[in-house]
Design an enzyme around this catalytic site. Structure first.
Site, PDB file in Angstrom:
ATOM      1  CG  ASP A  15      -6.361   1.632  17.772  1.00 15.66           C
ATOM      2  OD1 ASP A  15      -5.604   2.629  17.722  1.00 15.66           O
ATOM      3  OD2 ASP A  15      -6.605   1.018  18.819  1.00 15.66           O
ATOM      4  CG  ASN A  63      -7.522  10.688  18.177  1.00 15.43           C
ATOM      5  OD1 ASN A  63      -8.151  10.200  17.243  1.00 15.43           O
ATOM      6  ND2 ASN A  63      -7.056   9.928  19.165  1.00 15.43           N
TER       7      ASN A  63
HETATM    8  C1  IPE Z   1      -9.806   5.461  18.224  1.00 21.24           C
HETATM    9  O1  IPE Z   1      -8.468   5.151  18.419  1.00 21.24           O
HETATM   10  C2  IPE Z   1      -9.928   6.724  17.441  1.00 21.24           C
HETATM   11  C3  IPE Z   1      -9.594   6.601  16.028  1.00 21.24           C
HETATM   12  C4  IPE Z   1      -9.320   5.490  15.419  1.00 21.24           C
HETATM   13  C5  IPE Z   1      -9.602   7.838  15.293  1.00 21.24           C
HETATM   14  P1  IPE Z   1      -7.684   5.639  19.729  1.00 21.24           P
HETATM   15  O2  IPE Z   1      -6.363   4.968  19.680  1.00 21.24           O
HETATM   16  O3  IPE Z   1      -7.696   7.115  19.806  1.00 21.24           O
HETATM   17  O4  IPE Z   1      -8.611   5.056  20.891  1.00 21.24           O
HETATM   18  P2  IPE Z   1      -8.252   4.671  22.395  1.00 21.24           P
HETATM   19  O5  IPE Z   1      -7.515   5.841  22.981  1.00 21.24           O
HETATM   20  O6  IPE Z   1      -7.396   3.463  22.319  1.00 21.24           O
HETATM   21  O7  IPE Z   1      -9.564   4.389  23.023  1.00 21.24           O
HETATM   22  C1  IPE Z   2      -4.821   4.943  15.017  1.00 21.73           C
HETATM   23  O1  IPE Z   2      -3.595   4.517  15.491  1.00 21.73           O
HETATM   24  C2  IPE Z   2      -4.774   6.317  14.401  1.00 21.73           C
HETATM   25  C3  IPE Z   2      -5.510   7.323  15.168  1.00 21.73           C
HETATM   26  C4  IPE Z   2      -6.139   7.107  16.285  1.00 21.73           C
HETATM   27  C5  IPE Z   2      -5.540   8.666  14.650  1.00 21.73           C
HETATM   28  P1  IPE Z   2      -3.029   4.952  16.906  1.00 21.73           P
HETATM   29  O2  IPE Z   2      -2.204   6.184  16.724  1.00 21.73           O
HETATM   30  O3  IPE Z   2      -4.079   5.054  17.919  1.00 21.73           O
HETATM   31  O4  IPE Z   2      -2.077   3.715  17.195  1.00 21.73           O
HETATM   32  P2  IPE Z   2      -1.829   3.007  18.586  1.00 21.73           P
HETATM   33  O5  IPE Z   2      -3.158   2.636  19.146  1.00 21.73           O
HETATM   34  O6  IPE Z   2      -1.096   3.975  19.457  1.00 21.73           O
HETATM   35  O7  IPE Z   2      -0.996   1.815  18.231  1.00 21.73           O
HETATM   36 MG    MG Z   3      -4.859   3.745  19.280  1.00 22.54          MG
END
Ligand code: IPE
Ligand code: IPE
Ligand code: MG
Length: 245
Positions: A15, A63
């Site tokens: 993340d 997602n």
């Molecule tokens: C968790 O990250 C899912 C993945 C790493 C694929 P998200 O960024 O989607 O999670 P939330 O929305 O912060 O809970």
């Molecule tokens: C993790 O990074 C990747 C996925 C969840 C696919 P994010 O896209 O959630 O990054 P933040 O949380 O917005 O910084």
């Molecule tokens: Mg995220």
């Protein structure tokens, strides 16, 4: 660095790609691109340290609610990873698995993943499970549905269903439970990751954004893990005896 007790299975919630990009005034997709580089780092780092199972949460069922352009970019990056790392993963003896519903992933990505799974199937050095279109609750619902269908057909006896039976129907059925779950990016939640399997996992949270994940981040997590005492409900002294025996 060497560690006395290494986790057999590390699972990582990658993340912070979007925030990494925002800090640099770059588009979110640029964060995801750099995130793919960190995936290479994590795979190599775990392989070099003798970790047997590594699971990476790359795309959750939730997602899909992101903008289409971002989803397209994420899928493209997954495809490029599968194609670009294909030869090296074979060379290193790393076996790739997918957890989640691969059938609902865009065709090009699905095909690249299927090829990677087939071509790395004989790897014996490490298993890399990519969680793609994965949701912990979804996986449990799918398992229960499959069990119910078999119960109706008389193949499964409801009274005989136990933890092990349920496990067999999860997409993680071929892997041991994760010993250590790492989440980068500073949030302290599981976001629907390995809910059943993480029942006794040690959790490690780091502020590091995923694109900055390095060997040092991994070693911090391994150091923290090596200092934890896993008790599984026992008293401390008994847990000590159990883990040393
Ligand atoms: C968790 O990250 C899912 C993945 C790493 C694929 P998200 O960024 O989607 O999670 P939330 O929305 O912060 O809970
Ligand atoms: C993790 O990074 C990747 C996925 C969840 C696919 P994010 O896209 O959630 O990054 P933040 O949380 O917005 O910084
Ligand atoms: Mg995220």
């Amino acid at each position: 660095m060497s560690f006395e007790n290494l986790p057999g299975h590390i699972a990582i919630i990658l993340d912070g790609n979007g925030r990494w990009a925002a800090q640099r005034s770059l588009p979110r997709t640029s964060g995801h691109k750099h995130g793919a580089g960190a995936v290479r780092t994590a795979v190599r780092g775990c392989h070099a340290r003798g970790i047997e199972f590594l699971t990476l949460y790359a795309f959750s069922v939730a997602n899909w609610s992101r903008p289409k352009e971002e989803i397209d970019a994420l899928m493209r990056i997954c495809t490029e990873f599968a194609e670009g790392e294909h030869d090296e993963l074979i060379r290193r003896g790393i076996k790739v698995q997918i957890i989640g519903e691969l059938e609902d992933v865009p065709t090009r990505t699905r095909r690249a993943m299927e090829r990677l799974i087939a071509d790395t199937a004989h790897g014996t050095q490490m298993t890399l499970a990519l969680a793609l279109n994965y949701g912990g609750r979804r996986d449990m619902v799918n398992a229960m549905r499959a069990l119910a269908v078999r119960a109706r057909a008389g193949i499964v006896i409801p009274e005989e269903i136990n933890e092990e039976t349920l496990r067999e129907y999860l997409t993680t059925s071929t892997m041991p439970d994760p010993d250590l779950v790492i989440r980068t990016g500073g949030e302290r939640r599981l976001s629907d990751f390995l809910l059943f399997e993480s029942a006794y996992a040690e959790l490690f949270f780091t502020e590091t954004f995923w694109p900055d994940f390095s060997d040092a981040t991994l070693d911090d997590a391994l150091t923290a893990y090596s200092r934890r005492q896993r008790r599984y409900g026992r008293l401390p002294a008994e847990a000590l005896v159990a883990s040393s025996g």
